[in-house]
Design an enzyme around this catalytic site. Sequence first.
Site, PDB file in Angstrom:
ATOM      1  N   CYS A 254      -6.893 -34.103  34.273  1.00  8.20           N
ATOM      2  CA  CYS A 254      -6.228 -35.112  35.107  1.00  8.20           C
ATOM      3  C   CYS A 254      -5.582 -36.172  34.230  1.00  8.20           C
ATOM      4  O   CYS A 254      -4.613 -36.798  34.625  1.00  8.20           O
ATOM      5  CB  CYS A 254      -7.222 -35.722  36.080  1.00  8.20           C
ATOM      6  SG  CYS A 254      -8.774 -36.130  35.306  1.00  8.20           S
TER       7      CYS A 254
ATOM      8  N   LYS B  83     -20.803 -30.705  46.723  1.00  7.33           N
ATOM      9  CA  LYS B  83     -20.004 -29.499  46.963  1.00  7.33           C
ATOM     10  C   LYS B  83     -19.211 -29.165  45.703  1.00  7.33           C
ATOM     11  O   LYS B  83     -18.391 -29.948  45.239  1.00  7.33           O
ATOM     12  CB  LYS B  83     -19.038 -29.654  48.142  1.00  7.33           C
ATOM     13  CG  LYS B  83     -18.547 -28.259  48.550  1.00  7.33           C
ATOM     14  CD  LYS B  83     -17.236 -28.196  49.265  1.00  7.33           C
ATOM     15  CE  LYS B  83     -16.002 -28.322  48.432  1.00  7.33           C
ATOM     16  NZ  LYS B  83     -15.678 -27.175  47.558  1.00  7.33           N
TER      17      LYS B  83
ATOM     18  N   GLU C  24     -11.337 -40.058  41.954  1.00  9.87           N
ATOM     19  CA  GLU C  24     -10.725 -39.870  40.634  1.00  9.87           C
ATOM     20  C   GLU C  24      -9.693 -38.772  40.823  1.00  9.87           C
ATOM     21  O   GLU C  24     -10.034 -37.632  41.088  1.00  9.87           O
ATOM     22  CB  GLU C  24     -11.802 -39.515  39.595  1.00  9.87           C
ATOM     23  CG  GLU C  24     -11.358 -39.788  38.185  1.00  9.87           C
ATOM     24  CD  GLU C  24     -10.824 -38.539  37.531  1.00  9.87           C
ATOM     25  OE1 GLU C  24      -9.585 -38.319  37.603  1.00  9.87           O
ATOM     26  OE2 GLU C  24     -11.617 -37.777  36.964  1.00  9.87           O
TER      27      GLU C  24
ATOM     28  N   GLU D  97       2.513 -33.903  38.406  1.00  9.88           N
ATOM     29  CA  GLU D  97       1.402 -33.396  37.607  1.00  9.88           C
ATOM     30  C   GLU D  97       1.511 -31.872  37.577  1.00  9.88           C
ATOM     31  O   GLU D  97       1.436 -31.213  38.619  1.00  9.88           O
ATOM     32  CB  GLU D  97       0.093 -33.832  38.259  1.00  9.88           C
ATOM     33  CG  GLU D  97      -1.118 -33.422  37.468  1.00  9.88           C
ATOM     34  CD  GLU D  97      -2.407 -34.011  38.022  1.00  9.88           C
ATOM     35  OE1 GLU D  97      -2.596 -33.956  39.251  1.00  9.88           O
ATOM     36  OE2 GLU D  97      -3.219 -34.506  37.220  1.00  9.88           O
TER      37      GLU D  97
HETATM   38  P1  ADP Z   1      -7.019 -28.667  43.145  1.00  7.45           P
HETATM   39  O1  ADP Z   1      -5.761 -28.641  43.962  1.00  7.45           O
HETATM   40  O2  ADP Z   1      -6.820 -29.055  41.745  1.00  7.45           O
HETATM   41  O3  ADP Z   1      -7.891 -27.468  43.332  1.00  7.45           O
HETATM   42  P2  ADP Z   1      -8.376 -30.209  45.121  1.00  7.45           P
HETATM   43  O4  ADP Z   1      -8.252 -31.667  45.267  1.00  7.45           O
HETATM   44  O5  ADP Z   1      -7.783 -29.334  46.166  1.00  7.45           O
HETATM   45  O6  ADP Z   1      -7.836 -29.905  43.693  1.00  7.45           O
HETATM   46  O7  ADP Z   1      -9.903 -29.803  44.975  1.00  7.45           O
HETATM   47  C1  ADP Z   1     -10.910 -30.603  44.438  1.00  7.45           C
HETATM   48  C2  ADP Z   1     -12.144 -30.460  45.292  1.00  7.45           C
HETATM   49  O8  ADP Z   1     -11.837 -30.904  46.602  1.00  7.45           O
HETATM   50  C3  ADP Z   1     -12.660 -29.026  45.446  1.00  7.45           C
HETATM   51  O9  ADP Z   1     -14.065 -29.038  45.482  1.00  7.45           O
HETATM   52  C4  ADP Z   1     -12.103 -28.625  46.791  1.00  7.45           C
HETATM   53  O10 ADP Z   1     -12.842 -27.618  47.436  1.00  7.45           O
HETATM   54  C5  ADP Z   1     -12.200 -29.927  47.564  1.00  7.45           C
HETATM   55  N1  ADP Z   1     -11.297 -30.019  48.709  1.00  7.45           N
HETATM   56  C6  ADP Z   1     -10.092 -29.448  48.899  1.00  7.45           C
HETATM   57  N2  ADP Z   1      -9.590 -29.744  50.106  1.00  7.45           N
HETATM   58  C7  ADP Z   1     -10.497 -30.535  50.735  1.00  7.45           C
HETATM   59  C8  ADP Z   1     -10.571 -31.166  52.018  1.00  7.45           C
HETATM   60  N3  ADP Z   1      -9.613 -31.033  52.914  1.00  7.45           N
HETATM   61  N4  ADP Z   1     -11.659 -31.901  52.305  1.00  7.45           N
HETATM   62  C9  ADP Z   1     -12.651 -32.054  51.396  1.00  7.45           C
HETATM   63  N5  ADP Z   1     -12.643 -31.475  50.189  1.00  7.45           N
HETATM   64  C10 ADP Z   1     -11.590 -30.719  49.846  1.00  7.45           C
END
Ligand code: ADP
Length: 535
Positions: free
Chosen positions: A336, A226, A302, A433
Amino acid sequence: MVLQMATRRAMSSLLNRSFRLLGGRGAGLASGSQRFGTAAALDEPITPPVEVKYTKLLINGQFVDSASGKTFPTLDPRTGEVIAHVSEGDTEDINRAVASARKAFDEGPWPRMTGYERSRILNRFADLIDKHSDELAGLETWDNGKPYEQSALAEVPTLSRLFRYYAGWSDKIHGLVVPADGPHHVQVLHEPIGVAGQIIPWNFPLLMFAWKVGPALACGNTIVLKSAEQTPLTALYAAKLLHEAGLPDGVLNVISGYGPTAGAALANHMDVDKLAFTGSTETGKIVLELAARSNLKPVTLELGGKSPMIILDDADVDKAVELAHFALFFNQGQCCCAGSRTFVHERVYDEFVEKAKARALRRVVGDPFKKGVEQGPQIDDEQFSKVMRYIKSGVNSGATLESGGDRIGNKGYYIQPTIFSNVKDEMEIAKDEIFGPVQSILKFKDIDEVIRRANATHYGLAAGVFTSNIDKANTLTRALRAGTVWVNCFDVFDAAIPFGGYKMSGQGREKGIDSLKNYLQIKAVVTSLKNPAWL
Ligand code: ADP
Ligand code: MG
């Protein structure tokens, strides 16, 4: 033409070893871009030299619409305008993709072919990356906002390098024969783990694709990946090339879509055997919990960081300033492992702050497609607003704003390179961060003190040390609780170097030999020996 290519090759090999050059002071001021100190508006955005070809979900080797028929817009960070509408995957699409990956694993040729055959396909893919590097770099910059020169000269060459590295592993993965206390022949087999679910972020879409997909494929697994909703375009393009290289259908499925819907469905899926995630610590906890509550799939994470960059008193201040500037501002500060706490020894502190400010004022911010631009826009409105909130917080908490602090232009997500001095450990800007172009400079007196303060964080992703004193360097590299310590360099990401975090920065390692463990199941085969006399 030949000369041009040779120069490009030489440059890309340099940049492969380190992204340092990109922050070089040699960069000329591109027309229409600005050294941020001036208030000029930005020019009209340059038309990207690439077109968007793939916007559907990739399931079982075919580009298909989402089950709901829904799409979502991916936006240009330079303007906030729509680049393309992309199929929006959700639970049903994840189910279809996992079923396709399952079938490809249980019945398909990929886990059964020889390692050598797999390596040939991965190497062909690397060749196709090089052949299509302009399109890949163009899409990456358009979707993400990072300088085109960074995409073209560093990231795309690193992408093909990573796949060649993993192609090299494909036919060298094997188990052991071990001795046992008895008449038994004991084999330890290393098998692919099965269907890997992979969730990647938006800050380095192509590199995150490689860190995840490379080791999983080398070990013979199948994948549902994804991509991040902010940057769905390059994963689709790269996956298409991988199929052109000979990857069998169903081995790599790519679902674009949002986290709480498609991402959560993947983390929660009962038929996914392993999950790999890169993103924020907050979301890392959510996916770990989903994995635990569903089928206990093993998870690599990560996550975030608040990495110290420590400048000792013997430092050549000009060089230290340049390295610390690069450690923080690279990729618009959206790393990061950004060196976001610049600790400077009191003896050189004032000189350092003055020069760091001058360097930030020289930073060339502008349209990322323009030559010589060092910094483009932040990824989106949400991140832009978050960074601006932290800048306010820094001012309100009493840190000294040395430079920047404001947006640039009135459209898109450009932020002035911002520097705070007199930052104290307890300030929000020193603890959280920020993920943006905001450097916090802190003062320290001695080595024990800086070790204690550098480690006083829940994060532990990376650290930087700048000194020519070998004993002090050794003390620091041993004492710092971080997954990577860079000494007199920063952000060096060789394919063979493991990367990952201590503490709340993650679990497990990516790249290097350790990354293979994430994608292997270990099986002990114990065979009774008829003739113990030969033991
Ligand atoms: P950022 O806040 O820097 O965008 P995220 O951790 O929210 O970082 O996003 C990193 C990845 O995790 C993206 O592909 C995002 O769509 C996915 N993501 C965000 N929320 C969820 C969730 N609840 N479950 C699974 N994947 C998620
Ligand atoms: Mg986008």
